[in-house]
Design a protein around this motif. Structure first.
Motif, PDB file in Angstrom:
ATOM      1  N   ILE A 156     -11.457 -46.271 -53.705  1.00  0.00           N
ATOM      2  CA  ILE A 156     -10.342 -45.327 -53.587  1.00  0.00           C
ATOM      3  C   ILE A 156      -9.075 -46.069 -53.172  1.00  0.00           C
ATOM      4  O   ILE A 156      -7.989 -45.845 -53.718  1.00  0.00           O
ATOM      5  CB  ILE A 156     -10.686 -44.194 -52.598  1.00  0.00           C
ATOM      6  N   GLY A 157      -9.211 -46.976 -52.214  1.00  0.00           N
ATOM      7  CA  GLY A 157      -8.057 -47.756 -51.771  1.00  0.00           C
ATOM      8  C   GLY A 157      -7.473 -48.599 -52.894  1.00  0.00           C
ATOM      9  O   GLY A 157      -6.251 -48.671 -53.060  1.00  0.00           O
ATOM     10  N   ALA A 158      -8.338 -49.242 -53.678  1.00  0.00           N
ATOM     11  CA  ALA A 158      -7.863 -50.077 -54.787  1.00  0.00           C
ATOM     12  C   ALA A 158      -7.148 -49.239 -55.841  1.00  0.00           C
ATOM     13  O   ALA A 158      -6.106 -49.648 -56.376  1.00  0.00           O
ATOM     14  CB  ALA A 158      -9.042 -50.825 -55.415  1.00  0.00           C
ATOM     15  N   ILE A 159      -7.688 -48.065 -56.127  1.00  0.00           N
ATOM     16  CA  ILE A 159      -7.064 -47.175 -57.111  1.00  0.00           C
ATOM     17  C   ILE A 159      -5.692 -46.726 -56.617  1.00  0.00           C
ATOM     18  O   ILE A 159      -4.705 -46.752 -57.363  1.00  0.00           O
ATOM     19  CB  ILE A 159      -7.973 -45.972 -57.423  1.00  0.00           C
ATOM     20  N   ARG A 160      -5.617 -46.336 -55.350  1.00  0.00           N
ATOM     21  CA  ARG A 160      -4.332 -45.894 -54.800  1.00  0.00           C
ATOM     22  C   ARG A 160      -3.311 -47.019 -54.789  1.00  0.00           C
ATOM     23  O   ARG A 160      -2.138 -46.812 -55.080  1.00  0.00           O
ATOM     24  CB  ARG A 160      -4.525 -45.334 -53.392  1.00  0.00           C
ATOM     25  N   MET A 161      -3.765 -48.252 -54.471  1.00  0.00           N
ATOM     26  CA  MET A 161      -2.844 -49.388 -54.445  1.00  0.00           C
ATOM     27  C   MET A 161      -2.274 -49.674 -55.831  1.00  0.00           C
ATOM     28  O   MET A 161      -1.146 -50.151 -55.963  1.00  0.00           O
ATOM     29  CB  MET A 161      -3.547 -50.621 -53.880  1.00  0.00           C
ATOM     30  N   ALA A 162      -3.039 -49.358 -56.867  1.00  0.00           N
ATOM     31  CA  ALA A 162      -2.553 -49.576 -58.230  1.00  0.00           C
ATOM     32  C   ALA A 162      -1.656 -48.436 -58.694  1.00  0.00           C
ATOM     33  O   ALA A 162      -0.630 -48.670 -59.339  1.00  0.00           O
ATOM     34  CB  ALA A 162      -3.743 -49.736 -59.183  1.00  0.00           C
ATOM     35  N   LEU A 163      -2.037 -47.203 -58.378  1.00  0.00           N
ATOM     36  CA  LEU A 163      -1.325 -46.043 -58.913  1.00  0.00           C
ATOM     37  C   LEU A 163      -0.067 -45.652 -58.133  1.00  0.00           C
ATOM     38  O   LEU A 163       0.927 -45.249 -58.734  1.00  0.00           O
ATOM     39  CB  LEU A 163      -2.258 -44.838 -58.983  1.00  0.00           C
ATOM     40  N   GLU A 164      -0.101 -45.736 -56.824  1.00  0.00           N
ATOM     41  CA  GLU A 164       1.019 -45.237 -56.036  1.00  0.00           C
ATOM     42  C   GLU A 164       2.322 -45.999 -56.276  1.00  0.00           C
ATOM     43  O   GLU A 164       3.376 -45.370 -56.412  1.00  0.00           O
ATOM     44  CB  GLU A 164       0.648 -45.167 -54.561  1.00  0.00           C
ATOM     45  N   PRO A 165       2.318 -47.338 -56.362  1.00  0.00           N
ATOM     46  CA  PRO A 165       3.589 -48.016 -56.682  1.00  0.00           C
ATOM     47  C   PRO A 165       4.127 -47.613 -58.055  1.00  0.00           C
ATOM     48  O   PRO A 165       5.341 -47.443 -58.224  1.00  0.00           O
ATOM     49  CB  PRO A 165       3.234 -49.507 -56.645  1.00  0.00           C
ATOM     50  N   MET A 166       3.239 -47.427 -59.028  1.00  0.00           N
ATOM     51  CA  MET A 166       3.673 -47.005 -60.358  1.00  0.00           C
ATOM     52  C   MET A 166       4.282 -45.608 -60.296  1.00  0.00           C
ATOM     53  O   MET A 166       5.331 -45.349 -60.893  1.00  0.00           O
ATOM     54  CB  MET A 166       2.512 -47.010 -61.347  1.00  0.00           C
ATOM     55  N   ALA A 167       3.636 -44.715 -59.581  1.00  0.00           N
ATOM     56  CA  ALA A 167       4.157 -43.349 -59.445  1.00  0.00           C
ATOM     57  C   ALA A 167       5.526 -43.372 -58.773  1.00  0.00           C
ATOM     58  O   ALA A 167       6.433 -42.632 -59.169  1.00  0.00           O
ATOM     59  CB  ALA A 167       3.174 -42.489 -58.653  1.00  0.00           C
ATOM     60  N   LEU A 168       5.687 -44.226 -57.779  1.00  0.00           N
ATOM     61  CA  LEU A 168       6.978 -44.336 -57.101  1.00  0.00           C
ATOM     62  C   LEU A 168       8.056 -44.848 -58.062  1.00  0.00           C
ATOM     63  O   LEU A 168       9.155 -44.293 -58.125  1.00  0.00           O
ATOM     64  CB  LEU A 168       6.860 -45.260 -55.889  1.00  0.00           C
ATOM     65  N   ARG A 169       7.740 -45.881 -58.823  1.00  0.00           N
ATOM     66  CA  ARG A 169       8.711 -46.417 -59.793  1.00  0.00           C
ATOM     67  C   ARG A 169       9.134 -45.354 -60.793  1.00  0.00           C
ATOM     68  O   ARG A 169      10.307 -45.249 -61.157  1.00  0.00           O
ATOM     69  CB  ARG A 169       8.122 -47.613 -60.535  1.00  0.00           C
ATOM     70  N   LEU A 170       8.187 -44.547 -61.242  1.00  0.00           N
ATOM     71  CA  LEU A 170       8.503 -43.517 -62.230  1.00  0.00           C
ATOM     72  C   LEU A 170       9.285 -42.349 -61.632  1.00  0.00           C
ATOM     73  O   LEU A 170      10.066 -41.709 -62.317  1.00  0.00           O
ATOM     74  CB  LEU A 170       7.220 -43.002 -62.893  1.00  0.00           C
ATOM     75  N   SER A 171       9.083 -42.084 -60.351  1.00  0.00           N
ATOM     76  CA  SER A 171       9.739 -40.929 -59.734  1.00  0.00           C
ATOM     77  C   SER A 171      11.127 -41.250 -59.183  1.00  0.00           C
ATOM     78  O   SER A 171      11.961 -40.356 -59.059  1.00  0.00           O
ATOM     79  CB  SER A 171       8.869 -40.348 -58.627  1.00  0.00           C
ATOM     80  N   LEU A 172      11.375 -42.501 -58.846  1.00  0.00           N
ATOM     81  CA  LEU A 172      12.656 -42.851 -58.218  1.00  0.00           C
ATOM     82  C   LEU A 172      13.884 -42.376 -58.994  1.00  0.00           C
ATOM     83  O   LEU A 172      14.822 -41.855 -58.383  1.00  0.00           O
ATOM     84  CB  LEU A 172      12.745 -44.364 -57.989  1.00  0.00           C
TER      85      LEU A 172
END
Length: 102
Positions: free
Chosen positions: A51-67
């Motif tokens: 779960i931690g590895a998945i979040r580490m991969a997805l959350e930065p991408m989600a942030l980049r897309l939402s900014l």
């Protein structure tokens, strides 16, 4: 976790508590047991690491897309929440700040 106790603690009716517990069950985060109520599901160390590895991969991408869609006010609020989290020692308060941040 008993619905009645949670509802009283949060000052809400049992209906939103019941729905929240069902959502947790659907995500395999809670299990219902007769005469005991909902119980937090056990997560193995391996599952936690996954779960931690998945979040580490997805959350930065989600942030980049939402900014690009965030307003100045939303960015200011995020900055304030990060500052509060940086100085917070209480895990319960940290969890609440993290939920507000997301």
């Amino acid at each position: 976790m008993r619905q009645e106790e949670l509802a009283e603690t949060f000052g809400v009716s049992r209906m939103p508590v019941r729905e929240a517990l069902r959502q947790l069950e659907a995500r395999a985060l809670a299990e219902f047991h007769p005469h005991r109520g909902a119980v937090v599901a056990e997560i193995s160390a391996a599952d936690g690491a996954d779960i931690g590895a998945i979040r580490m991969a997805l959350e930065p991408m989600a942030l980049r897309l939402s900014l690009p869609g965030l307003t100045a006010a939303e960015l200011d609020q995020a900055e304030e929440l990060i500052a509060e989290m940086d100085g917070e020692a209480d895990p319960g308060r940290m969890g609440e700040l993290n939920r507000r941040f997301t």
